[in-house]
Write an enzyme that holds these catalytic residues in place. Sequence first.
Site, mmCIF file in Angstrom:
data_model
loop_
_atom_site.group_PDB
_atom_site.id
_atom_site.type_symbol
_atom_site.label_atom_id
_atom_site.label_comp_id
_atom_site.label_asym_id
_atom_site.label_seq_id
_atom_site.Cartn_x
_atom_site.Cartn_y
_atom_site.Cartn_z
ATOM 1 C CB CYS A 167 44.603 15.101 -6.934
ATOM 2 S SG CYS A 167 43.450 15.056 -8.316
ATOM 3 C CG HIS A 206 42.876 11.157 -4.622
ATOM 4 N ND1 HIS A 206 42.864 12.412 -4.050
ATOM 5 C CD2 HIS A 206 42.476 11.326 -5.896
ATOM 6 C CE1 HIS A 206 42.456 13.304 -4.939
ATOM 7 N NE2 HIS A 206 42.220 12.671 -6.075
ATOM 8 C CD GLU A 237 43.550 11.927 -0.581
ATOM 9 O OE1 GLU A 237 44.534 11.309 -1.030
ATOM 10 O OE2 GLU A 237 42.866 12.711 -1.274
#
Lengths: 236, 94
Positions: free
Chosen positions: A86, A202, A204
């Site tokens: 990002c 994302h 994560e």
Amino acid sequence: MKTAVIQFPGSNCDRDAVHAFSGALGQTARLIWHKETSLDDAELVVLPGGFSFGDYLRCGAIARFSPIMRAVGEFADNGGVVLGICNGFQVLCEAGLLPGALIRNECLEFRCRTVELRVEDAGPFFNRERLGERLLVPVAHGEGNYLIDPEGLEALRRNEQILFRYLPRNSGPSLLENPNGSIDDIAGIRNRRGNVFGMMPHPERAVEAFHPSRDGIPVLKAVLAAAAGTRPEVGV
Amino acid sequence: MGTARVSFFGDVKITVFVTPKKNVLDPQGAAVAHAMTSLGFQNLKNVRMGKVIELELDGEPDEAFNASVDKICRDLLSNPVIEDYRWAIEPTGA
């Protein structure tokens, strides 16, 4: 794998990234403040999501001049694996470590949702065994509209540098599709050498049972595999 | 410092104009164009939105000075992948 997550003023996915690598994937991960000048013994560097320096001027434009970025550039030049997620992807483009740029979403909205990604061409190691697979991964950005000139796009295709694509628009449930107008539905790329990776979604935020999916795990494992295969001699 | 500065202008103001490149999609400009048209503004063909950055500084507008302004425009104030820039200089405090 000793993972360094760079923390800029305004980063807000830094701890999520540390958690994903240390908690979900069982690696050693720590934060490094942007004012530091050394990555110490890091074997993998992550530039996390967020709004470094408030997105002032352009997203990532100021962070790329943070002191730690000199060390990140040298690490990448030596073959070290760098992942930008990002805002981290925006920083890598601004720093010239990845080609192209990320501009305002075509819709002008900040898009925060889970989208479907297709795993695309990706070199000898990155997700190779998962080509064609579809992943559900969250996005949350206002400026994720990837742009590159026609020659650059052709080079990305030719050199298998496109890691992930969004579903094209009008091809399925609209909430799962390309959220930002990105050219060629590009969601993530790598550099030609194959050691610098950038993606708007994302991974994560897709590693735990309470997340929208756990499809981030294979993505991050692919990054770890890349780092294990190409990391520079760590003699320090 | 100790030496007197021989200056053509003395303090100057530089205005940097950063604009999206011709072939780069400009979603903000498109949205503004849409609003203008819906307000009845006539004969509109296109709207492009950029940034204006004003710098106040002390300098002589010689070749090295110009080169340093160009360098900071390329390195920081604009992104050459998606933006063009130009700048104008004028004396201040006259």
